[in-house]
Motif scaffolding. Structure first.
Motif, PDB file in Angstrom:
ATOM      1  N   GLN A 245       0.831  -1.204   0.000  1.00  0.00           N
ATOM      2  CA  GLN A 245       0.000   0.000   0.000  1.00  0.00           C
ATOM      3  C   GLN A 245       0.866   1.255   0.000  1.00  0.00           C
ATOM      4  O   GLN A 245       0.552   2.221  -0.662  1.00  0.00           O
ATOM      5  CB  GLN A 245      -0.862  -0.004   1.263  1.00  0.00           C
ATOM      6  N   GLU A 246       1.970   1.181   0.754  1.00  0.00           N
ATOM      7  CA  GLU A 246       2.849   2.355   0.826  1.00  0.00           C
ATOM      8  C   GLU A 246       3.407   2.706  -0.552  1.00  0.00           C
ATOM      9  O   GLU A 246       3.471   3.863  -0.922  1.00  0.00           O
ATOM     10  CB  GLU A 246       4.022   2.108   1.803  1.00  0.00           C
ATOM     11  N   GLU A 247       3.816   1.662  -1.286  1.00  0.00           N
ATOM     12  CA  GLU A 247       4.375   1.932  -2.607  1.00  0.00           C
ATOM     13  C   GLU A 247       3.321   2.549  -3.519  1.00  0.00           C
ATOM     14  O   GLU A 247       3.589   3.495  -4.260  1.00  0.00           O
ATOM     15  CB  GLU A 247       4.900   0.638  -3.236  1.00  0.00           C
TER      16      GLU A 247
ATOM     17  N   ALA B 242       0.840   4.268  -2.582  1.00  0.00           N
ATOM     18  CA  ALA B 242       0.619   5.636  -2.120  1.00  0.00           C
ATOM     19  C   ALA B 242       1.685   6.560  -2.699  1.00  0.00           C
ATOM     20  O   ALA B 242       1.395   7.664  -3.153  1.00  0.00           O
ATOM     21  CB  ALA B 242       0.642   5.693  -0.595  1.00  0.00           C
ATOM     22  N   GLU B 243       2.924   6.084  -2.700  1.00  0.00           N
ATOM     23  CA  GLU B 243       4.019   6.888  -3.259  1.00  0.00           C
ATOM     24  C   GLU B 243       3.784   7.170  -4.746  1.00  0.00           C
ATOM     25  O   GLU B 243       4.034   8.274  -5.232  1.00  0.00           O
ATOM     26  CB  GLU B 243       5.363   6.154  -3.082  1.00  0.00           C
ATOM     27  N   ILE B 244       3.278   6.147  -5.452  1.00  0.00           N
ATOM     28  CA  ILE B 244       3.002   6.326  -6.881  1.00  0.00           C
ATOM     29  C   ILE B 244       1.927   7.401  -7.072  1.00  0.00           C
ATOM     30  O   ILE B 244       2.051   8.296  -7.899  1.00  0.00           O
ATOM     31  CB  ILE B 244       2.562   4.987  -7.524  1.00  0.00           C
ATOM     32  N   ALA B 245       0.875   7.298  -6.241  1.00  0.00           N
ATOM     33  CA  ALA B 245      -0.198   8.295  -6.343  1.00  0.00           C
ATOM     34  C   ALA B 245       0.345   9.694  -6.051  1.00  0.00           C
ATOM     35  O   ALA B 245       0.014  10.669  -6.726  1.00  0.00           O
ATOM     36  CB  ALA B 245      -1.338   7.947  -5.386  1.00  0.00           C
ATOM     37  N   LYS B 246       1.225   9.776  -5.049  1.00  0.00           N
ATOM     38  CA  LYS B 246       1.806  11.087  -4.727  1.00  0.00           C
ATOM     39  C   LYS B 246       2.611  11.634  -5.898  1.00  0.00           C
ATOM     40  O   LYS B 246       2.503  12.810  -6.252  1.00  0.00           O
ATOM     41  CB  LYS B 246       2.703  10.991  -3.493  1.00  0.00           C
ATOM     42  N   GLU B 247       3.412  10.765  -6.520  1.00  0.00           N
ATOM     43  CA  GLU B 247       4.210  11.191  -7.674  1.00  0.00           C
ATOM     44  C   GLU B 247       3.312  11.746  -8.781  1.00  0.00           C
ATOM     45  O   GLU B 247       3.595  12.773  -9.391  1.00  0.00           O
ATOM     46  CB  GLU B 247       5.028  10.011  -8.229  1.00  0.00           C
TER      47      GLU B 247
ATOM     48  N   LEU C 247      -4.493   5.482   0.879  1.00  0.00           N
ATOM     49  CA  LEU C 247      -3.668   4.283   0.938  1.00  0.00           C
ATOM     50  C   LEU C 247      -2.709   4.296   2.126  1.00  0.00           C
ATOM     51  O   LEU C 247      -2.324   3.259   2.644  1.00  0.00           O
ATOM     52  CB  LEU C 247      -2.860   4.149  -0.358  1.00  0.00           C
ATOM     53  N   SER C 248      -2.297   5.487   2.505  1.00  0.00           N
ATOM     54  CA  SER C 248      -1.329   5.585   3.597  1.00  0.00           C
ATOM     55  C   SER C 248      -1.586   6.893   4.339  1.00  0.00           C
ATOM     56  O   SER C 248      -1.088   7.939   3.962  1.00  0.00           O
ATOM     57  CB  SER C 248       0.088   5.525   3.003  1.00  0.00           C
ATOM     58  N   GLY C 249      -2.396   6.785   5.377  1.00  0.00           N
ATOM     59  CA  GLY C 249      -2.965   7.979   5.995  1.00  0.00           C
ATOM     60  C   GLY C 249      -2.073   8.669   7.016  1.00  0.00           C
ATOM     61  O   GLY C 249      -2.460   9.668   7.608  1.00  0.00           O
ATOM     62  N   LYS C 250      -0.864   8.151   7.218  1.00  0.00           N
ATOM     63  CA  LYS C 250      -0.045   8.722   8.275  1.00  0.00           C
ATOM     64  C   LYS C 250       1.174   9.458   7.727  1.00  0.00           C
ATOM     65  O   LYS C 250       2.199   9.561   8.383  1.00  0.00           O
ATOM     66  CB  LYS C 250       0.444   7.608   9.224  1.00  0.00           C
ATOM     67  N   ASN C 251       1.075   9.929   6.502  1.00  0.00           N
ATOM     68  CA  ASN C 251       2.236  10.592   5.909  1.00  0.00           C
ATOM     69  C   ASN C 251       2.001  12.101   5.761  1.00  0.00           C
ATOM     70  O   ASN C 251       1.149  12.549   4.999  1.00  0.00           O
ATOM     71  CB  ASN C 251       2.547   9.969   4.556  1.00  0.00           C
ATOM     72  N   ALA C 252       2.769  12.870   6.496  1.00  0.00           N
ATOM     73  CA  ALA C 252       2.589  14.326   6.524  1.00  0.00           C
ATOM     74  C   ALA C 252       2.730  14.940   5.138  1.00  0.00           C
ATOM     75  O   ALA C 252       2.009  15.877   4.780  1.00  0.00           O
ATOM     76  CB  ALA C 252       3.605  14.948   7.470  1.00  0.00           C
ATOM     77  N   THR C 253       3.670  14.398   4.346  1.00  0.00           N
ATOM     78  CA  THR C 253       3.920  14.969   3.018  1.00  0.00           C
ATOM     79  C   THR C 253       2.655  15.002   2.162  1.00  0.00           C
ATOM     80  O   THR C 253       2.401  15.965   1.450  1.00  0.00           O
ATOM     81  CB  THR C 253       4.999  14.134   2.300  1.00  0.00           C
ATOM     82  N   TYR C 254       1.875  13.921   2.224  1.00  0.00           N
ATOM     83  CA  TYR C 254       0.689  13.853   1.367  1.00  0.00           C
ATOM     84  C   TYR C 254      -0.306  14.972   1.720  1.00  0.00           C
ATOM     85  O   TYR C 254      -0.891  15.600   0.857  1.00  0.00           O
ATOM     86  CB  TYR C 254       0.004  12.484   1.486  1.00  0.00           C
ATOM     87  N   TYR C 255      -0.495  15.178   3.042  1.00  0.00           N
ATOM     88  CA  TYR C 255      -1.423  16.244   3.461  1.00  0.00           C
ATOM     89  C   TYR C 255      -0.882  17.617   3.083  1.00  0.00           C
ATOM     90  O   TYR C 255      -1.609  18.474   2.593  1.00  0.00           O
ATOM     91  CB  TYR C 255      -1.631  16.181   4.978  1.00  0.00           C
TER      92      TYR C 255
HETATM   93  C1  LIG Z   1       6.085   9.530   3.353  1.00  0.00           C
HETATM   94  O1  LIG Z   1       6.278  10.318   2.181  1.00  0.00           O
HETATM   95  C2  LIG Z   1       7.633  10.577   1.868  1.00  0.00           C
HETATM   96  C3  LIG Z   1       7.669  11.523   0.704  1.00  0.00           C
HETATM   97  O2  LIG Z   1       6.838  11.098  -0.329  1.00  0.00           O
HETATM   98  C4  LIG Z   1       8.321   9.255   1.578  1.00  0.00           C
HETATM   99  O3  LIG Z   1       9.689   9.485   1.274  1.00  0.00           O
HETATM  100  C5  LIG Z   1       8.175   8.337   2.770  1.00  0.00           C
HETATM  101  O4  LIG Z   1       8.706   7.075   2.429  1.00  0.00           O
HETATM  102  C6  LIG Z   1       6.739   8.177   3.182  1.00  0.00           C
HETATM  103  N1  LIG Z   1       6.680   7.413   4.417  1.00  0.00           N
HETATM  104  C7  LIG Z   1       5.881   6.371   4.586  1.00  0.00           C
HETATM  105  C8  LIG Z   1       5.923   5.712   5.923  1.00  0.00           C
HETATM  106  O5  LIG Z   1       5.141   5.960   3.707  1.00  0.00           O
END
Ligand SMILES: *[C@@H]1O[C@H](CO)[C@@H](O)[C@H](O)[C@H]1NC(C)=O
Ligand SMILES: *[C@@H]1O[C@H](CO)[C@@H](O)[C@H](O)[C@H]1NC(C)=O
Length: 589
Positions: free
Chosen positions: A469-471, A473-478, A502-510
């Protein structure tokens, strides 16, 4: 605070909102950015029954902005080219043939600058968005034509393929792309790139439309469709693919077994076959290998010969124009045109013999009813903005694959075959020069089975589901970041929201979503997102800065000031924070 100040600030705020909403309106890419210009060429009236209606009745199509249309300037992927050329006085015969055939032409689509790239990135007209993988390249040179079909905006489209211009965008956008045998479709009324390699090609999603267009453009007499008697897998070509080579060959093998039986499948080392059947290739390979270097592979030598011809003929056609417009031509083209030594007659002659011998070698290998199976591209479409397609290993592997049909003049079709990590996968079928109809018939027959096998293969593959899910989420963020860069705020917000889901605890996304909300003037949402981000990460400078901005716009000056001050504590030299603090201080004086 004096009331005059409040009015100034309010005024500024409103002006900001108006500015932002203006920017926002302009920013949404209409139609995935596929079109340069909309127009309408209507077919002639239907013949009276009992005569058959026109063969392409009911279909719409678009053409790359390299085909002449009477009364319109052909832009050739460059606004400078467009501004230095007159409107065409005749329509390219292929376009006319399709309109006469009953299809409606609805517009001109973006091509790469001077049709001289396979990336699909274009600075003059903006890069069309790959509908299946928005963060990836659409592929070029016929980028807009491929995108228009992939997005369902037209039923089919025309492009040109010199060294991959139809096959690559077809593969990257997950649709069918056909490059006919060299010379069988007229190139009149089309800006030439490198005539000994140039071919008119077309895209469709539906194999029966791909074939119908073929019937009109190839003008081949009707014949019974033949079953392939050999399906030859070029094993060494699949070694050029980094991921999913097995997935692709398995799908083809299973479909072939089902439809035609196991006995038609053969395997070949294409590089070795070419080396022993194309004598000039060995000479070229020796010439291009410096002393002490290890020999380049024969497939690579084959591609070097193609690129050599491409450059040389491109120079012959366009050097004069480029000479007088250097400032407006992109560096990659300039370095190809000026950075390489001129061709010697000897080398040109050698490349010509490679072409001729290769065409014979493929005819001998495939005969009338053989299909060669190769990958279309060495991997998924590269990310937008990445350099791998213009230099290095990816490029070299890519052209090694593209040269197979490019140099020999054989026909090739790229077929979508599922996906890998959310990017379209493709395979290519090649038939001998002149085997166009057989190739289109075969794709038509095999298409459904290939799709079925592809979806089975995807389901059985545990690795794709194992992406965490984290990956994802990263793709969606990109993707969100790309949309943001393109000023597509609502799209960015929806991608960031997906990431949050997908990953609700990431400050960057908010915090990133807050930035997009700010652009839209949704200050309350921006403030809320920043507060969540700060809750998750107390040291997030960006979140403080963004919340400060949101609060300032909402008129909470004291709170805003606190945010900017705190940002300064975390990053004492930050100019943005410094300016904001000073600005707000004045308000309180
Ligand atoms: C949170 O987001 C940052 C920036 O996109 C990423 O580098 C980091 O791996 C993320 N952390 C988690 C726990 O998903
Ligand atoms: C201020 O800090 C933010 C967040 O770290 C950063 O993105 C920005 O570039 C900085 N601005 C300046 C002018 O230093």
């Amino acid at each position: 605070m004096s009331s005059a100040n409040v009015w100034v600030l309010l005024g500024l705020g409103i002006a900001g909102i108006i500015l932002m909403s203006r920017r926002f309106k302009k920013a949404i890419k209409e139609d995935f950015g596929a079109f340069i210009e909309r127009l309408q060429l209507l077919p002639p009236p239907q013949p009276a029954p009992p005569k058959a209606p026109h063969p392409l009745t009911g279909l719409s199509f678009a053409v790359g902005d390299i085909f002449d249309i009477c009364g319109y300037v052909t832009g050739f992927g460059s606004s400078v080219w467009a501004s230095t050329h007159e409107a065409a006085t005749q329509t390219s015969p292929v376009v006319s043939a399709l309109v006469e055939g009953g299809a409606v032409c609805v517009g001109k689509t973006v091509v790469d600058e001077m049709a001289y790239s396979i990336s699909g990135e274009n600075k003059h007209f903006d890069t069309p968005t790959n509908p299946l993988a928005p963060s990836r390249m659409p592929g070029g040179s016929s980028s807009g034509s491929a995108v228009a079909v992939a997005a369902g905006l037209v039923d089919f489209s025309l492009g040109t393929d010199t060294a991959g211009g139809v096959r690559i965008p077809g593969a990257f956008c997950g649709i069918l792309g056909f490059r006919p045998s060299h010379g069988v479709v007229s190139g009149m009324g089309i800006v030439p790139v490198s005539p000994s390699l140039d071919a008119v090609g077309w895209f469709a999603k539906d194999p029966s439309i791909l074939r119908r267009v073929g019937h009109v453009l190839l003008q081949v007499p009707y014949a019974e469709s033949r079953r392939p008697r050999s399906v030859v897998i070029a094993d060494d070509s699949f070694e050029l693919v980094k991921t999913s080579a097995d997935q692709i060959t398995q799908v083809v093998v299973r479909s072939t077994e089902k439809l035609y039986g196991r006995q038609v499948i053969r395997h070949i080392n294409l590089g070795e076959y070419l080396l022993s059947n194309v004598p000039s290739l060995k000479r070229f390979q020796n010439k291009n290998t410096g002393s002490g270097e290890s020999k380049i592979s024969s497939l690579k030598a084959f591609s070097e010969a193609m690129l050599f011809l491409q450059r040389n003929e491109f120079k012959n056609n366009h050097l004069e124009w480029i000479d007088s417009h250097k400032a407006d031509v992109s560096p990659t083209i300039l370095s190809d045109v000026y950075g390489t030594s001129d061709a010697t007659d000897e080398c040109l002659a050698l490349c010509q013999s490679i072409r001729n011998e290769a065409r014979n070698a493929f005819t001998a290998l495939l005969k009338d009813d053989g299909i060669l199976v190769i990958p279309t591209a060495p991997g998924p479409p590269p990310k937008l903005g990445s350099k791998e397609i213009t230099c290095g290993d990816y490029r070299s592997r890519c052209f090694s694959l593209l040269a197979i049909a490019g140099m020999s003049g054989c026909c090739q079709v790229t077929v979508p075959i599922g996906s890998h990590e959310k990017c379209p996968l493709a395979v290519s079928f090649v038939a001998r020069h002149g085997g166009d109809r057989f190739l289109l018939d075969t794709v038509h027959t095999m298409y459904a089975s290939l799709q079925e096998q592809a979806s089975t293969a995807e389901k059985c593959k545990p690795s794709t589901n194992a992406i965490s899910q984290e990956e994802n989420a990263e793709i969606a963020k990109e993707k969100g970041n790309i949309a943001y860069k393109e000023k597509q705020w609502p799209k960015a917000i929806s991608f960031y929201s997906e990431a949050i889901k997908l990953s609700g605890k990431n400050a960057t996304y908010y915090s990133n979503r807050a930035a997009a909300y700010l652009e839209l003037g949704s200050f309350l949402q921006a403030e809320a997102d920043c507060s969540t981000a700060i809750g998750l990460d107390k040291k997030n400078v960006k979140a403080y800065l963004r919340r400060g901005t949101a609060r300032e716009m909402l008129g909470y000056y004291k709170e805003s000031m606190e945010d900017f001050r705190y940002a300064l504590v975390l990053e004492p030299t930050n100019r943005t924070a410094n300016l904001a603090v000073n600005r707000l201080k004045k308000l309180f004086q």
